[in-house]
Design an enzyme around this catalytic site. Sequence first.
Site, short mmCIF file in Angstrom:
data_model
loop_
_atom_site.label_atom_id
_atom_site.label_comp_id
_atom_site.label_asym_id
_atom_site.label_seq_id
_atom_site.Cartn_x
_atom_site.Cartn_y
_atom_site.Cartn_z
N LYS A 1 2.91 -28.24 23.44
CA LYS A 1 1.78 -27.35 23.22
C LYS A 1 1.51 -27.11 21.73
O LYS A 1 2.37 -27.33 20.89
CB LYS A 1 2.02 -26.01 23.95
CG LYS A 1 2.38 -26.17 25.42
CD LYS A 1 1.33 -26.93 26.21
CE LYS A 1 1.55 -26.95 27.71
NZ LYS A 1 2.78 -27.59 28.18
C1 LIG Z 1 -1.48 -26.73 33.21
C2 LIG Z 1 -0.06 -26.29 33.09
N1 LIG Z 1 0.34 -25.21 33.77
C3 LIG Z 1 1.60 -24.74 33.69
C4 LIG Z 1 2.53 -25.37 32.91
C5 LIG Z 1 3.91 -24.86 32.88
O1 LIG Z 1 4.34 -24.44 31.63
P1 LIG Z 1 5.90 -24.49 31.25
O2 LIG Z 1 6.28 -25.90 31.05
O3 LIG Z 1 5.96 -23.66 30.01
O4 LIG Z 1 6.63 -23.86 32.37
C6 LIG Z 1 2.16 -26.52 32.18
C7 LIG Z 1 3.15 -27.21 31.34
O5 LIG Z 1 2.93 -28.23 30.80
C8 LIG Z 1 0.84 -26.99 32.28
O6 LIG Z 1 0.43 -28.08 31.63
#
Ligand SMILES: Cc1ncc(COP(=O)(O)O)c(C=O)c1O
Length: 366
Positions: free
Chosen positions: A184
Amino acid sequence: MNVHISLCQPLIDPSYADSVRQQILSTYLGPGPTTQEFASYLASYTASRYSLLTVSGTVALSVASYALGLRPGDEILIPAYGVISTINAFTSFGLKPKLVDIDLQTGCMSPTELKKRISSKTRAVCFVDFSGYTGSNLVEISQFCQDNNLPLIEDAACALGHHFNGKSAGTFGTIGTFSFSVPKIVTTGQGGALVTKSKKYFKNAQNFIDNGDSNWRKTNTVRGIGNNLRFNDILASFGLVQLKDIKQRISLKSNVYKILRRSLSSKIFKVADNTPPLHNIVFTHKPNALIEYLKKNGIEAIRQYRTLSQHPIYTHLADTEFPNADFWTKYTVYLPFGLSLTENDAHYLVDVLTHSPIALDSVFEP
Ligand SMILES: Cc1ncc(COP(=O)(O)O)c(C=O)c1O
């Protein structure tokens, strides 16, 4: 050949390490003033009233659903294509997701399909800002949810820094969520946040991530069920310094993306605003051959994401066809997109792709 461009190499300025070092030396290690400062900065950056940090973007989604009062068995509509985290965030809390096909151009939930899939059982909608895509679909779905009294969770995990009609990603729904995982624009390794205008939902979330009652240490009394899903000051110091630097980080990404877009035109995915998408996505009828060709040229690329009902655990969700999700599953290739991708890398990528024996398609011509 010794070129190697990896899929997602983050960019860490040495000054970020200084912030973390100072934080550690301050001895504030757990959830404390820097976590609060990061949350406040995020609230102000996104023009949200409330912001809460938690351990991941996935957990932020689960907590958002809990804060809204969704409980096991409740139906939530989610896009049929995308990362596994979104659906897992809800099913791991007992919710019943129902899939909605995406829009071919945007990769986001289609408002037309949403209207077909809604039922008297639907309790909430989750719109994913796919790769940072906000745009008119989101505005339309937000209005639709308001008109139908349905809470909208905006999964803006990939969309920090994106705006549409002057509004920040994450603020179009009832609750918005972000991720700070490695790929990110702001990364703390792992981490997440939610933002909302609602004091009630914020309080519900705050209590839930702090063992059910954020006052329990003072009162020695707990009024709700919860868990310990709080963030910490060490990671907050790392995230905060990047968030303060976000303009510069986006501009590095923009410079690279402009080179790709200039040459690849509609063959590379674009989002609604002028901020570049998180991923660099191209379309081809021969994705495996393209990945192999790129690999031979030192470029790491992958096929990422699929129609969610194709995962063995979610086959029961294939209660209708999802042609656009299937199109994205079959024909997309994710090129390198990390923030450390340089303009020289971008020129090299364009050069390799222009000489590719495997044709790229346009997303607008399925
Ligand atoms: C669209 C989306 N939602 C949720 C997440 C989940 O985030 P995390 O990896 O911080 O749990 C991601 C992670 O890449 C994502 O791309």
